[in-house]
Design a protein around this motif. Sequence first.
Motif, PDB file in Angstrom:
ATOM      1  N   ASP A 126       0.856  -1.183   0.000  1.00 25.01           N
ATOM      2  CA  ASP A 126       0.000   0.000   0.000  1.00 25.01           C
ATOM      3  C   ASP A 126       0.889   1.229   0.000  1.00 25.01           C
ATOM      4  O   ASP A 126       1.777   1.354   0.832  1.00 25.01           O
ATOM      5  CB  ASP A 126      -0.882  -0.013   1.246  1.00 25.01           C
ATOM      6  N   SER A 128       0.724   4.315   1.004  1.00 21.34           N
ATOM      7  CA  SER A 128       0.171   5.393   1.801  1.00 21.34           C
ATOM      8  C   SER A 128       1.172   6.533   1.849  1.00 21.34           C
ATOM      9  O   SER A 128       2.287   6.428   1.348  1.00 21.34           O
ATOM     10  CB  SER A 128      -0.169   4.896   3.204  1.00 21.34           C
ATOM     11  N   GLU A 129       0.754   7.614   2.461  1.00 21.58           N
ATOM     12  CA  GLU A 129       1.589   8.816   2.524  1.00 21.58           C
ATOM     13  C   GLU A 129       3.007   8.476   2.986  1.00 21.58           C
ATOM     14  O   GLU A 129       3.205   7.756   3.946  1.00 21.58           O
ATOM     15  CB  GLU A 129       0.956   9.822   3.488  1.00 21.58           C
TER      16      GLU A 129
END
Length: 176
Positions: A126, A128-129
Amino acid sequence: MAWADLRSSYYPYGVGSLDEDSYYAVGLKSDKTVKLRKSDADEPIDDYTYFYTNLHPEEVPPEELGKAYRRRWGIETDFRKIKRDFLAKSGSKNPALRAFYFNFAAHRFNIWTVANILRAEETGEDLSEGKQVTPGELMQAIEDDPRDLQIPTEPPKTRQVFGDIFDADWAPSDAD
């Protein structure tokens, strides 16, 4: 709603001259907010996201309304990112030039999005940030690309590029 531990609720709520029979405050418990918070909420209402709508509760369930608002927020976030990270700064008052710059920025944003999707697929994680390719990294990678695209320094005449697309009445000018 929060103190009664309801997952969601509509509440008739008029503001100013708006009739409370036609407008609603909607609360929806936000699992994302609860999950991301590092500690307990100061107040139960901190675990909820609130909306204001003229949709009747029987027309749209609060969960569906929440999904629609999240999609809308995603679009707004994308526009903010385009303007902040991809849009060339211009003081031009020419609307055509400003539209070109924005469309070009939107294309670069789309390339960045695809680059991150491909990276997520390749790494299986993933993104994500903090794990994504940043806009700056993408622009630097494009600039540093070692392939020579053999783009001439002088653009060719329009007729050379488009061939016989133009009708027979077309006559080249010095601007072509």
